[in-house]
Structure formats: structure tokens, C-alpha cells
Write an enzyme that holds these catalytic residues in place. Structure first.
Site, PDB file in Angstrom:
ATOM      1  N   GLY A  66      47.944  30.341  21.901  1.00 63.42           N
ATOM      2  CA  GLY A  66      46.645  29.746  21.622  1.00 63.42           C
ATOM      3  C   GLY A  66      46.225  28.779  22.708  1.00 63.42           C
ATOM      4  O   GLY A  66      46.475  28.974  23.896  1.00 63.42           O
ATOM      5  N   GLY A  67      45.593  27.681  22.289  1.00 67.69           N
ATOM      6  CA  GLY A  67      45.126  26.682  23.246  1.00 67.69           C
ATOM      7  C   GLY A  67      46.240  26.062  24.061  1.00 67.69           C
ATOM      8  O   GLY A  67      46.002  25.556  25.165  1.00 67.69           O
TER       9      GLY A  67
ATOM     10  N   GLY B 176      37.762  43.096  58.687  1.00 66.96           N
ATOM     11  CA  GLY B 176      37.573  41.789  58.066  1.00 66.96           C
ATOM     12  C   GLY B 176      38.878  41.159  57.658  1.00 66.96           C
ATOM     13  O   GLY B 176      38.985  39.925  57.588  1.00 66.96           O
ATOM     14  N   ALA B 177      39.897  41.974  57.386  1.00 71.73           N
ATOM     15  CA  ALA B 177      41.199  41.434  57.007  1.00 71.73           C
ATOM     16  C   ALA B 177      41.824  40.647  58.163  1.00 71.73           C
ATOM     17  O   ALA B 177      42.570  39.685  57.932  1.00 71.73           O
ATOM     18  CB  ALA B 177      42.130  42.553  56.557  1.00 71.73           C
TER      19      ALA B 177
END
Length: 514
Positions: A169-170, A404-405
Site C-alpha cells: 500500500g502507501g 544520438g546515442a
């Protein structure tokens, strides 16, 4: 006075037993340590100082007035690891399932505040059933107070979470904000909603282990940074991890006395990268042969194997290492690899740990799933992290650095301080085969032997455009080095960068592409 001392000793003894001997036996039957045993095993012997051991809740609904335990389900305090101060909390599953209530949360918050004030790491040992339902919204408020402190301590002091039991949960958001999560195989679980809720809502059937076990989060989600064999292994990993980290963002990482020759050359590096540019190899071998004593402390080893991250030492000094791994997906950058490396780079930058990057990247992984999954924004995270980092940054191009790498993997253009290439490096817009298929498509089609023509043109392209000497002629790499000299070259340049200072324009903060 004697009566009062007797009462104190009685209360001290009571606090030691948490939920009582029977609950402790249940914990041991599961093969788990108690909260106190874990603390004692983690810290230097005799160094633990406890705070708030007499704290109790003040809830009177749902029969809680008869379920009062000293310490209220969490052990908090400070101690030392390898002689260095740390603050910690250890959730006690023997007390109300380790559930978090108001007092429980206040104890943790007090420790976190002290850690930030005194510049020391925060370690959380998580073993809890979640929010204390009997305290209602107060317990939720307690979680939020902890989350707020996790956020404001981020980048100020290292935060490490050891999950050696349930965390649901939280409760999962506190570890998620911390810098590193260590999970224990078979005994720890993390999930937002459990198997029963999932079955009710989506009709999916899944076990605790499949949903949120250590291997699930270590291999699939990337939530866990380390998978420990058992609790003692988790504590060992925590201690070793801290040995590479400074106590806070104003300190340099700890330095060991150098004991490996800083001028050591490693001839075996000359045969690791294959002559065939399409043949994979284990980049870990490059790392092991370069760093002090071959010791590399890898982070997230089981996740996104196409990129490797971790800590090592160079001449006794802590460094962070990022390396493309040609053995997985040819070393391409995908969504998972980009986010994995980006967060590690930002951690190193926050805590003054220099970065070494070993590059062998043919590009970003192509595919519809990658594009629809947001490779553009996720790849941009890696670019942003490198560009933003002001720690010393040194790059070594081992083989491919395409498109671009090439830019993203800590190129000179995004302000790497020193860039080197091995003679095997290939730096270009794309690989030779792809390039000549575009540039010389018609010429290849007309050739009497198209394949021979293609290979001839590819070799010519590799020499003219992909050669490291082309990049060196432009100053995009500072030097082309013999592989065997990689270690002394790196140690020498890192020493020259120890006084690096970089002033940024005033701003509240940047907006990383999340």
C-alpha cells in the site's frame, strides 16, 4: 532511588521483547530476524543508541487500550557503520504486525530530522503490515509526514531501504523515494495492492512472490536495486554500499589508502573487444581490469542488462561507473536502460561521486513498443542527467558510438570533462552498413557484385567517417589511447579534476522529462 532504578530496568527489559516471546518465536520460525536483531547485526558492535523506546500509542478504540507495547512497533536510534554515524529505524513485525500509527511515525520522523540536521545517512528496515487501521486517517498522515521528509532529504543525505518483510500500500512510497532498495529473496514483498484485491478488481490470479517478490522487482520492474539471499546478506550489502558513499552532500566520498598500482597497465584489455564489430563481449571485464583490485559493486545487476551501473574505486577514491553492455540487446539504449542509468547518474552527481562512462552503443533500440512507450522522453532523461551533472565526468569510447546515442552517452558536447577513445572506436551518425545503404544505394544496385561493393564501401566509410581520428581531429575526443593504459589515464585525469567548479545559472530547479 533503588525502586526507581528497578522500575527503569524492568521497563527496559520489557521494551527489548517487542510483542513478546511468542511473537519473537513466530518471527524466527519464518527465518527472519527481529527488529532489534537486525539493528545489532547491521551496526558496529555496541554502537547503537536507542531513542523513544518507551513511546506508546494513545488509542482507546477497538480494544487498543489492551494492546500497548513499549516502542510502539518500531526501533529507532543511531549508531555507526565502519565507524561512521548513521540514523536508522527498524520496523517490528512482532508488535501489531509492524503496523504504522501516529507514535510510530513520529519516532521515524524524529530520526529523519536528526539525520538531515547532522548530515548522516538514513537507513530504514521495513517489515510492516502497513497502516494501523485502528488509528484511521492519523496513520495515513503519519505516512505522508515520512514521505515529505524522504523528499526533502533526497540529495542531502543518502537514504537506503532494506525491505526484509512485507511492504504494501502507501508504505511502498517511502522506500521508492529513497536512493537504494535492498530486497530479500522469498521473505520480502512490495506492492500497491495485494493479490486478493487484484483478483477482485481485474480477475487476475497472482502469488505474493510473482506480484511483488524480490526477483520481480529486481528483474522486471526495476524497483529493487539489490536482491539479497537472506537478511544477513541484505545487511552486508547495505554496509558495503555505504562504504562508497559520503555521509552527506557537502562531503566527498570516503577514500581508502591506495593499494593498487595507479600506473598499472593491463595488456589483456587489448583482446577484450573483438575485431568483428558485430561480436558481443562482456564489458564487465573492461571494468574489472581497470578499477582498483578488479572490485566492482554493481547496482541493479538483474535489470536492464544492456547498461551496467555501479561503484568502484580508482586509486582508493569512489567512482560511479556507467557502461553499455554489448551482450544484451547489442548495448542499445532502451526505455529501461535509460531510466536506470539516469537515476544512478543523478545520485552520483548529488553526492560528489565522479562518473566514468564506457561507451559501446549502436543507437537507441528501434521498435513500435519503444516509441509508444516513450523512448523519446525516457532517453531524454539520460541525456538530461549527464548534461546536468557537475561532478567530474570522464568518457572512454571502446567501440561503437553511433547517432544520438553518441551524444547522450556523455559526449564532449554535453560537457564531459575528458573524452578518450580506444583505436577500436567507431564514431558516426550511424553504422557503416546503414550509412552506405543510404548514400550509395543506386551505386550498389548497379554493381556486378552488390555484396562485394557494399562491403568495400562500408570499409571505406569506416575509415573516412567512423574512425576515432576524425573525432580527434575535431577535438571531440581528447586523446586516442592504448587500451592497456586505460587505468593510469583515468586515474591521472580524475586527479586533475578534483578541484572542478562549475557555476550554474540561478534557478529553482530544472524540469527533467519524467
Amino acid at each position: 532511588m533503588q525502586d526507581k532504578l528497578e522500575l527503569l530496568r524492568k521497563r527496559e527489559k520489557e521494551a527489548q521483547f517487542g510483542g513478546g516471546p511468542e511473537k519473537i518465536k513466530e518471527q524466527h520460525k519464518k527465518g527472519k530476524l527481529t527488529a532489534r536483531e537486525a539493528v545489532e547485526a547491521l551496526l558496529d558492535a555496541g554502537s547503537f543508541t536507542e531513542w523513544d523506546r518507551f513511546a506508546t500509542h494513545n488509542v482507546h478504540d477497538f480494544g487498543m487500550e489492551s494492546k500497548v507495547f513499549l516502542g510502539d512497533g518500531v526501533v529507532t536510534g543511531f549508531g555507526k557503520i565502519d565507524g561512521r554515524l548513521v540514523y536508522l529505524f527498524s520496523q517490528d513485525f512482532t508488535v501489531l504486525g509492524g503496523s504504522l500509527g501516529e507514535r510510530f511515525a513520529e519516532k521515524i520522523c524524529k530520526i529523519m530530522d536528526a539525520a538531515v540536521k547532522n548530515g548522516a545517512p538514513i537507513i530504514g528496515l521495513n517489515d510492516s503490515g502497513g497502516a494501523r487501521i485502528q488509528e484511521g486517517v492519523v496513520s495515513l498522515g503519519g505516512y505522508a509526514e515520512i514521505f515529505w521528509r524522504n523528499t526533502y532529504a533526497s540529495g542531502v543525505v543518502p537514504q537506503i531501504s532494506i525491505v526484509h518483510g512485507p511492504c504494501a500500500g502507501g508504505a511502498v512510497y517511502s522506500p521508492a523515494i529513497t536512493d537504494f532498495i535492498i530486497m530479500v529473496d522469498k521473505t520480502s514483498h512490495m506492492f500497491i495492492t495485494g493479490p486478493d484485491v487484484i483478483k477482485t478488481v481485474t480477475n487476475e490470479e497472482v502469488s505474493f512472490e510473482e506480484l511483488g517478490g524480490a526477483h520481480t522487482h529486481g528483474e522486471k520492474s526495476g524497483v529493487a536495486h539489490f536482491i539479497a539471499k537472506d537478511e544477513k546478506d541484505a545487511l552486508r550489502i547495505c554496509r558495503e554500499l555505504l562504504s562508497y558513499l559520503p555521509s552527506n552532500n557537502l562531503e566527498d566520498p570516503p577514500r581508502l589508502a591506495p593499494s593498487d598500482d595507479s600506473n598499472r597497465e593491463e595488456s589483456s584489455l587489448e583482446t577484450i573487444v573483438p575485431d568483428n564489430p558485430n561480436k558481443p563481449y562482456n564489458v564487465r571485464e573492461v571494468i574489472h581490469r581497470t578499477v582498483d583490485h578488479g572490485k566492482f559493486f554493481e547496482v541493479q545487476r538483474e535489470y536492464a542488462g544492456n547498461i551496467i551501473i555501479g561503484f568502484a574505486r580508482m586509486d582508493g577514491k569512489s567512482v560511479g561507473i556507467v557502461a553499455n553492455n554489448a551482450e544484451v540487446l547489442a548495448g542499445t539504449l532502451d526505455i529501461n536502460a535509460s531510466t536506470k542509468a539516469a537515476r544512478f547518474i543523478r545520485f552520483c552527481d548529488a553526492f560528489n561521486i565522479p562518473l566514468i562512462t564506457f561507451v559501446d552503443v549502436p543507437g537507441f533500440l528501434p521498435g513500435v513498443n519503444q516509441e509508444h512507450g516513450g523512448i523519446i522522453k525516457h532517453g531524454a532523461k539520460l541525456l538530461y542527467a549527464y548534461a546536468e551533472a557537475t561532478v567530474p565526468k570522464v568518457t572512454v569510447i571502446l567501440r561503437k558510438a553511433y547517432g544520438g546515442a553518441y551524444d547522450v552517452m556523455c559526449s564532449k558536447h554535453i560537457r564531459a570533462d575528458a573524452n578518450y577513445a580506444w583505436p577500436t572506436a567507431e564514431i558516426a551518425v550511424m553504422g557503416p552498413q546503414g550509412a552506405i545503404n543510404i548514400i550509395f544505394r543506386k551505386e550498389i544496385e548497379k554493381a556486378s557484385d552488390p555484396e562485394a561493393k557494399r562491403q568495400s564501401l562500408a570499409e571505406e566509410y569506416r575509415e573516412k567517417f567512423a574512425s576515432p581520428y576524425v573525432a580527434a581531429s575535431r577535438g571531440f575526443v581528447d586523446d586516442i589511447i592504448e587500451p592497456k593504459k586505460t587505468r593510469p589515464v583515468l586515474i591521472n585525469v580524475l586527479a586533475s579534476l578534483e578541484g572542478k567548479r562549475e557555476v550554474k545559472p540561478p534557478r529553482k530547479h530544472g524540469n527533467i522529462p519524467l
